[in-house]
Design a protein around this motif. Sequence first.
Motif, PDB file in Angstrom:
ATOM      1  N   ALA A  70      44.083  -6.910  37.083  1.00 29.90           N
ATOM      2  CA  ALA A  70      44.649  -8.322  36.291  1.00 29.90           C
ATOM      3  C   ALA A  70      43.859  -8.597  35.428  1.00 29.90           C
ATOM      4  O   ALA A  70      44.206  -9.465  34.353  1.00 29.90           O
ATOM      5  CB  ALA A  70      43.838  -9.318  38.252  1.00 29.90           C
ATOM      6  N   GLY A  71      42.670  -8.422  34.974  1.00 33.93           N
ATOM      7  CA  GLY A  71      41.419  -8.443  34.075  1.00 33.93           C
ATOM      8  C   GLY A  71      42.512  -7.914  32.664  1.00 33.93           C
ATOM      9  O   GLY A  71      42.692  -8.261  31.682  1.00 33.93           O
ATOM     10  N   LEU A  72      43.482  -6.312  32.690  1.00 33.06           N
ATOM     11  CA  LEU A  72      44.203  -6.583  31.767  1.00 33.06           C
ATOM     12  C   LEU A  72      45.226  -7.155  31.268  1.00 33.06           C
ATOM     13  O   LEU A  72      45.661  -6.674  30.255  1.00 33.06           O
ATOM     14  CB  LEU A  72      44.434  -4.655  32.350  1.00 33.06           C
ATOM     15  CG  LEU A  72      45.384  -4.198  31.096  1.00 33.06           C
ATOM     16  CD1 LEU A  72      44.864  -3.672  30.220  1.00 33.06           C
ATOM     17  CD2 LEU A  72      46.003  -2.432  31.760  1.00 33.06           C
ATOM     18  N   ASN A 127      35.321  -6.272  27.888  1.00 35.83           N
ATOM     19  CA  ASN A 127      35.818  -8.195  28.200  1.00 35.83           C
ATOM     20  C   ASN A 127      37.593  -7.527  29.021  1.00 35.83           C
ATOM     21  O   ASN A 127      37.327  -8.296  30.162  1.00 35.83           O
ATOM     22  CB  ASN A 127      36.551  -7.774  26.686  1.00 35.83           C
ATOM     23  CG  ASN A 127      37.067  -9.172  26.714  1.00 35.83           C
ATOM     24  OD1 ASN A 127      38.230 -10.011  27.158  1.00 35.83           O
ATOM     25  ND2 ASN A 127      36.413 -10.636  26.380  1.00 35.83           N
ATOM     26  N   ILE A 128      37.532  -6.658  29.286  1.00 32.94           N
ATOM     27  CA  ILE A 128      38.504  -6.437  30.696  1.00 32.94           C
ATOM     28  C   ILE A 128      37.975  -6.678  31.444  1.00 32.94           C
ATOM     29  O   ILE A 128      38.197  -6.997  32.582  1.00 32.94           O
ATOM     30  CB  ILE A 128      39.295  -5.419  30.116  1.00 32.94           C
ATOM     31  CG1 ILE A 128      40.354  -5.072  29.100  1.00 32.94           C
ATOM     32  CG2 ILE A 128      40.323  -5.070  31.154  1.00 32.94           C
ATOM     33  CD1 ILE A 128      40.839  -4.031  28.677  1.00 32.94           C
ATOM     34  N   GLN A 129      36.548  -6.155  31.845  1.00 37.63           N
ATOM     35  CA  GLN A 129      36.310  -5.456  33.380  1.00 37.63           C
ATOM     36  C   GLN A 129      35.769  -7.125  32.917  1.00 37.63           C
ATOM     37  O   GLN A 129      35.131  -7.849  35.025  1.00 37.63           O
ATOM     38  CB  GLN A 129      35.260  -4.453  33.027  1.00 37.63           C
ATOM     39  CG  GLN A 129      34.275  -4.563  34.447  1.00 37.63           C
ATOM     40  CD  GLN A 129      35.587  -3.774  35.814  1.00 37.63           C
ATOM     41  OE1 GLN A 129      36.454  -3.404  35.143  1.00 37.63           O
ATOM     42  NE2 GLN A 129      34.964  -4.715  36.459  1.00 37.63           N
ATOM     43  N   GLY A 130      35.104  -7.981  32.903  1.00 34.96           N
ATOM     44  CA  GLY A 130      34.643  -8.498  32.578  1.00 34.96           C
ATOM     45  C   GLY A 130      35.288  -9.801  33.183  1.00 34.96           C
ATOM     46  O   GLY A 130      34.920 -11.164  34.212  1.00 34.96           O
ATOM     47  N   ARG A 131      36.983  -9.293  32.472  1.00 38.36           N
ATOM     48  CA  ARG A 131      38.153 -10.858  33.121  1.00 38.36           C
ATOM     49  C   ARG A 131      38.004 -10.698  34.604  1.00 38.36           C
ATOM     50  O   ARG A 131      38.102 -11.096  35.367  1.00 38.36           O
ATOM     51  CB  ARG A 131      39.341 -10.623  32.651  1.00 38.36           C
ATOM     52  CG  ARG A 131      39.132 -11.166  31.299  1.00 38.36           C
ATOM     53  CD  ARG A 131      39.831 -10.365  29.875  1.00 38.36           C
ATOM     54  NE  ARG A 131      40.146 -11.208  28.336  1.00 38.36           N
ATOM     55  CZ  ARG A 131      40.070 -11.856  28.050  1.00 38.36           C
ATOM     56  NH1 ARG A 131      41.076 -13.084  28.697  1.00 38.36           N
ATOM     57  NH2 ARG A 131      40.358 -11.968  26.726  1.00 38.36           N
ATOM     58  N   ALA A 132      38.134  -9.169  35.416  1.00 39.91           N
ATOM     59  CA  ALA A 132      38.154  -8.982  36.395  1.00 39.91           C
ATOM     60  C   ALA A 132      36.866  -9.079  37.154  1.00 39.91           C
ATOM     61  O   ALA A 132      38.114  -9.853  38.387  1.00 39.91           O
ATOM     62  CB  ALA A 132      38.564  -7.113  36.537  1.00 39.91           C
ATOM     63  N   ASP A 133      35.632  -9.158  36.907  1.00 39.77           N
ATOM     64  CA  ASP A 133      35.303  -9.218  37.228  1.00 39.77           C
ATOM     65  C   ASP A 133      34.924 -10.948  37.143  1.00 39.77           C
ATOM     66  O   ASP A 133      34.434 -11.434  38.937  1.00 39.77           O
ATOM     67  CB  ASP A 133      33.437  -9.625  36.942  1.00 39.77           C
ATOM     68  CG  ASP A 133      33.301  -7.693  36.076  1.00 39.77           C
ATOM     69  OD1 ASP A 133      33.860  -6.863  37.164  1.00 39.77           O
ATOM     70  OD2 ASP A 133      32.145  -7.216  36.324  1.00 39.77           O
TER      71      ASP A 133
END
Length: 746
Positions: A441-443, A679-685
């Motif tokens: 989802a973050g990606l 940044n991608i992982q941050g959106r995922a979190d």
Amino acid sequence: MEIKRKDYTISREEGEITLTYKVPFSVLYPNPEDNEDIFEKITDAIIEAGHVTSLVIVSDRNYIYVKEEADLFNDLADSYKSALESDVGNTFDEIVQKKFPNEVSVFNYLLFQRFKRDPIGAYVFGVRALREMRVKTKYDESPEAERLLGKFIDLVERVGKTDFIKKSTDFILGYKIGDRTPYKALLKPLIRPNFTYTRIMLEPPITAVEVESYTIGPANQTQVTIYKIPGVSQYLYHMAPPELLLNVDEYNILDQVRNSLIDYRPQEAEFTDAIRMRSVFRNIGRDMIDEMNRKNNYNLDFKSIYKLSDILVRLTVGFGMSEIILTDDKVEDVYINSPISKSPIFVKHSKYGECSTNIIPNAKEAEAWASRFRLMSGRPLDEGHPVLDTELITENINARVSIVQRPLSPEGISIAFRRHRESPWTIPLFINNKMMSPFAAGLLWFCVEGARTILISGTRGAGKTSVLSALMLLLMKKYRIITVEDTMEIPYSSFIDLGYDILPLKVQSAITGEKAEMTAEEGIRTTLRLGDSSLIVGEVRSTEAKALYEAMRVGALSNVVMGTIHGENPYGVFDRVVNDLGVPRTSFKATDLIVSVNKIKTIDRLSEKRRLLNITEVRKDWEQDPFYENGFVDLVKYDINKDELRPTPDLLEGNSYVVKEIASNVETWAGNWDAVLDNIQGRADFLGMLVKHSNKIRDPSLLEAKFVSSAIDQYYDIVNKLKTEYGVAESSNITRAFELWLKEKR
């Protein structure tokens, strides 16, 4: 052809012979399985009129018995007539009557009082009486005893050979005379309220096992029960609509008001605004119901009046009980197959797959529904245009509608509804039901914000449009959105309510090709002249693919371009776009990502779950075939054995052309792959935290579009504040700030 008798009517039409028997409203139990008198009168009518193929009992409701049940009465009538015409029907001589008065009385009671009205009771009583009679006449060798015993045996055997007895063997042992339980098991009428043609199977099969039960519809007035029937692979979706639960006063009012409104024919122009028309009818009906309630002193409360007005709308300008089914958020599809009246409505249930229902529509009603859809859509439906694609949007329903008729459908009209959620699907909802992982989802969020060109592929019913709508919610509201669809499936009204700048365009159907409408190809090209916008194409079906790729090549660097397409995997999308739809290979390279979604079957094949299978980027350095020239690179891939969606080594090690292109336009990301992944992982979190918080406080509304949209707004607000204050927005700081915001909100 119709033959009328005093109490009943025999009608013959297309090989069907129907016995219609009218029972006064004053009779508490008007159906033969409950009432011995009605049972006997039905048998007498068939003896007089001959065999029938169906029975209809008309009282406060219509009780309809199909051929299998009518044949039970046909067989009973034949057996009784045969008995009367044989020696069994002859009167005992005076000697037998004087010698065995009690036994003769029992014989006459069985033959003339119980045989026709209660064959099961007659058989059980007769077997017991015969046993006693054998004991009494054991040593009596007189001709009178022999004649009595012979006729008694003949009568009991005749009763025992009827189909009612053959199919009631499980009830014979310990049976109490007068118990109607066996008849309730054998006679399962379809119930049809007097004011509608739709038939309803009130009781499930006796062997059915309840699996789940819940309520649906306005004010949760309708009970739905899912049954598993042994030996049948399909589940039964059993519905008890409000129409079946009305009292006599409510039935009378509804029938009278409907008859008053039935002569009103809405003008064609009124159908263009279906919601307004329904509102007008609801208000008119409510006033008429209230007036009749006061006039006749029925003492209906306000809630009952509203319930009746809702039913009235469904019966007059609505779409019958299919509307109730479409309010069930567990139902995905509703099928009404031709020939209508011969089979029930079928539904596709999110948990139990395809189910049969206890609702049997009527051809007259279906034809009326088709006419309404034709008027509402403004599209033709006739022999020259036997297909109609449109939508049904009411206060509680949003569904796509497909209708076919003759000559394409030789047996007449068929209707398929594809139900959409009342509000758009969201990415957190998909994370919560495991359709996608937070990282995937973050990606996707990263790529949507990066203005990539994305095709969402999958088979029918895989959830393509749902994923498309969910990705649209990730767009910042400052960006304009233009949607292009031939049937309005994207819930644009919800986006408008949420404050998005969205313009929906409706174009010509790729199937029907109505000339009065602009083609999808022209519609897509028109969007390029309507200002700087994100372009969303509901489904890529035909020649509009070339125009879509033109838009991709023109607008990919400034705004996201997304659409859905049928295709099982990335190569299937390439094959369809290039070989079927005629898009040049070089143009196909304008596709940045292909998101593959599909349905995964369980081992027993009886249920399924939707999963995101791949996020695949399309490389630009291939010439002829992206499959053989490594033009497809998976960034995220589904592991079916572990039911997990994982990032691939290509993504983790920085081997992604698409992600690098996005990063190259951001100062702090260019050349810093760790910052990009962070940044991608941050959106995922961020998204994962929203899901966890919703589950922790047990508030599913946090996963719905309204709250998710405000959470996305908050994300961008947090990012801007952190950049203003610190010059950079680190993922850990974004997560902490969002966690504080969540606690304040809830």
